[in-house]
Design an enzyme around this catalytic site. Sequence first.
Site, PDB file in Angstrom:
ATOM      1  N   LYS A  66       0.839  -1.192   0.000  1.00 26.87           N
ATOM      2  CA  LYS A  66       0.000   0.000   0.000  1.00 26.87           C
ATOM      3  C   LYS A  66       0.878   1.248   0.000  1.00 26.87           C
ATOM      4  O   LYS A  66       2.035   1.193   0.403  1.00 26.87           O
ATOM      5  CB  LYS A  66      -0.873   0.022   1.256  1.00 26.87           C
ATOM      6  N   ARG A 102     -10.453 -11.354   1.118  1.00 27.11           N
ATOM      7  CA  ARG A 102     -11.276 -12.368   0.444  1.00 27.11           C
ATOM      8  C   ARG A 102     -10.596 -13.727   0.466  1.00 27.11           C
ATOM      9  O   ARG A 102     -11.247 -14.765   0.426  1.00 27.11           O
ATOM     10  CB  ARG A 102     -11.581 -11.897  -0.983  1.00 27.11           C
TER      11      ARG A 102
END
Length: 513
Positions: free
Chosen positions: A291, A365
């Site tokens: 990130k 996920r």
Amino acid sequence: MRKTIAVFALGLCCLSSQAFAMAKFNFVEKPPAHNKSKVVFINDTKMLSGAAAELDNGSEGRLSQLLALNNFDSKVGSTLHLQMIAGVESVLVVGSHDDDGLDNAELQNLGGVIASAMTSTEKKRDVLIFADDLIYDNTVPAAQLAYGYHLRHYSFDRYKTQKSEGVSNVTLVTKSADSARLAYQDDLRYVAEGVHLARDLASEPGKSIYPQAFVDVVKRKFKGIDDIDIEVLDMRDIKKRKMGALAGVGQGSINDPRLLVIEYSGTTKNQAPVALVGKGITFDTGGISLKSNTGMWAMKSDLSGAAAVAGTLYAAAQRGEKVNLVGIMPLAENMPSQDAIRPGDVLETMKGTSIEIISTDAEGRLILADAVYYAQTEFEPSMLVNIATLTGSAARALSDEYAAVITRDFALSRKMMSIGELSGEHVWPLPLHANHFKQIESSIADIKNSGAGNPGASIGAAVVGTFVDESVPWVHLDIAGVDWLESDIDVAPKGSQGWGVRFMDTLVRDSAK
Ligand code: BES
Ligand code: MN
Ligand code: ZN
């Protein structure tokens, strides 16, 4: 290194016993005879009633005059501090006008407004709240006010040398003191405690909440509670069960992943449980798909889903809800390292199918894929809810007001919207279309973990949904936008909200019916 970790684990001793003083709530029919501090409600400035009318009569109309002088309107949540009215040293006037009666969520908001309006002098005094003066709808207002007050009365100040001030004693005056006491003491306060637990876990720096530390805090919190069974899978168990997605996300960190499973048996064994599955990324750097710097610190709260599941189970078990629940919390730290998974790698899931990693930052996920599959095969739940800070996309679409709800069946989404209304935590539906599943077809594996881009929240849900049988009623909650707020709301200070405890608590009550 291991030594330091042990020290941090011990350092967490104080997490469950915050320095911040808990408010104490008393419920009485007759107000005690003191004139220190009162909270009175104004339904109509032109026609005072109850305790407000008494103060007005006892002061030769001074209260009415001051309301007019200050242009006080009786809108729900308006507040005004006054001193020395009819001999009462401090009076907090709270607007509460409502034509069709305040519902539970509105009463909780009012309780929160009162908590936040307390000045530091008022906090040192016993406060009297005249709960029955409200116009309310089909509820026990004093219990709801106390619950809302308790929700708002929170401060994560364990790292501050100067602690926030708490209120020692709040007395709610109501003719239904017994039922209010019961509703609060034996029930609602546990929900507030569950919310605070979730906020603590999400506010705690990643340095001190890694997977095993999360387990330790939760185990301590659940110690001695009836009908609770806790199981923890470590890296060896995770690999033995072929949960390659959870193992893969966790393998880049020195802090191994865990799967925390809390079973609560509140009713007969033959009743299928409701399964609550929460994303527990204890820190999300993005992994090798690192990130950017801006705001990365906030990724300490990427375990909010798991924290909300723990808080919900805590509340249900403490009040003895007649329902079976299983809380499943996949816990991992998403770090870049030479051991980390790479973009392009393929992971084997517990289901036996494979996932190609497009972005290591789409890690939620992945851990949920194994966790929902585990939930459905091990527990055959009557309903499966997963909750996760999954996508920036959901946050951009719905911002601070709504969590995204995604289901295969719109009737279920509607039902969740009404649960949201009841709970005070609102959800709004986003779609799940066959094309979203098409977008995650991979050329080298069974699926890939990210699509071409839009719609990001739906694609994230499609990855998770691939691991849930179509026959299972399945609810996907994406709380990326709502779990951390930049400003206060009535029932919470800014920061971690503990979002989902109240929502899932309401859902649990509904499924126990
Ligand atoms: N934890 C983040 C999502 C998130 C973003 C939560 C902002 C709270 C605030 C998640 O793991 C993530 O990185 N999602 C990516 C997915 C993308 C790589 C497909 C995102 O939303 O950008
Ligand atoms: Mn991520
Ligand atoms: Zn994440």
